[in-house]
Design a protein around this motif. Structure first.
Motif, short mmCIF file in Angstrom:
data_model
loop_
_atom_site.label_atom_id
_atom_site.label_comp_id
_atom_site.label_asym_id
_atom_site.label_seq_id
_atom_site.Cartn_x
_atom_site.Cartn_y
_atom_site.Cartn_z
N SER A 20 17.53 -2.74 8.14
CA SER A 20 16.68 -2.45 7.18
C SER A 20 15.29 -2.87 7.45
O SER A 20 14.52 -2.08 7.11
N LEU A 24 12.05 -0.23 7.55
CA LEU A 24 10.85 -0.35 6.93
C LEU A 24 9.54 -0.18 7.42
O LEU A 24 8.51 0.44 7.23
N THR A 35 7.20 3.43 0.12
CA THR A 35 7.15 2.39 -1.38
C THR A 35 7.46 0.85 -1.22
O THR A 35 6.70 0.32 -1.67
N GLN A 36 8.61 0.78 -0.47
CA GLN A 36 9.18 -0.66 -0.32
C GLN A 36 8.27 -1.61 0.51
O GLN A 36 7.73 -2.72 0.23
#
Length: 265
Positions: A20, A24, A35-36
């Motif tokens: 993850s 990112l 966005t994250q």
């Protein structure tokens, strides 16, 4: 419980976290990743900007205000204030330049974590700011270093997110975010009376993204103000740790890949 099953859980969690975090800040971008990451970094920017104001008495991401203050005081002949403005403006520009250098260096060397390099530098600078404040505040020397250092951090972060998102996002420039929200709201309520011309349609996805960024900045500001007022400069360390968690896996993957290439060579 089977001990073998217990041993698998940490490895699964670690693999998910590394995957993850790597996604990112990866060089290959997706809308969800943008966005994250944008929300995480806007949250950090809001916290550091608000907390930094309580710590040093000056917002460190508002270059429009800094530049206007420099112009006003140059006209009034108060050159000491102009020099203070330059001590904020120049580091912000230098921070943005450092981001561009690191990202382009990583791109030239085909690194998957090219965007993680400036975030790692930002984490180190935030860590240094927290320790410096804890040790040196409220000495004169600290006040001379703190504002330029925070402006350097804000310039570094804003340029990094600008490069990552292709200039779609800014994490420290709330004026631009609010302006873009106003534009999209204006398009949203526009009445398309003339059917002969092209319809005006709001970009709902962009409006949602901008609203999330604005909310993240505000929430970060509230938490930063509370944290700095209660815990002091050491409250910057959790934000340095967050950046480290984001930047660490892509850089570690590049280091391991480089080691494999050297071993195979």
């Amino acid at each position: 419980m089977d001990p073998r099953k217990m041993r698998k859980k940490p490895r699964g969690f670690t693999a998910r976290y590394l995957g993850s975090a790597k996604n990112l800040v990866a060089s290959e971008r997706t809308g969800a990743a943008d966005t994250q990451l944008g929300m995480a970094l806007t949250f950090v920017a809001g916290a550091i900007n608000a907390g930094g104001f309580l710590a040093v008495g000056q917002y460190t991401s508002h270059m429009s205000g800094v530049f206007s203050t420099m112009a006003d005081n140059l006209a009034l002949g108060t050159f000491n204030v102009v020099l203070l403005g330059l001590s904020a403006f120049v580091p912000f520009v230098v921070g943005a330049g450092c981001s561009a250098i690191l990202i382009n260096w990583g791109r030239r060397h085909h690194l998957g974590g090219q965007f993680a390099l400036p975030l790692m530098l930002e984490a180190a600078l935030l860590f240094g700011f927290g320790l410096l404040g804890w040790i040196a505040y409220p000495s004169v020397g600290f006040s001379l270093i703190a504002v330029p250092l925070l402006c350097l951090i804000m310039g570094l972060q804003n340029a990094t997110v600008t490069k990552i998102s292709g200039a779609r996002m800014r994490t420290t420039h709330v004026t631009g975010i609010v302006t873009d929200i106003g534009i999209e709201l204006g398009k949203f309520v526009y009445w398309n009376r003339d059917k002969a011309g092209p319809d005006v349609r709001a970009d709902r996805a962009k409006l949602r993204l901008l609203s999330l960024l604005l909310s993240s900045f505000f929430i970060g500001g509230v938490i930063g103000a509370i944290g700095f007022s209660q815990l002091g400069f050491l409250f910057s360390l959790p934000f340095a740790a967050l950046l480290l968690l984001l930047a660490g896996p892509p850089i570690a993957a590049d280091v391991l890949a480089h080691g494999r290439r050297v071993g195979e060579g």
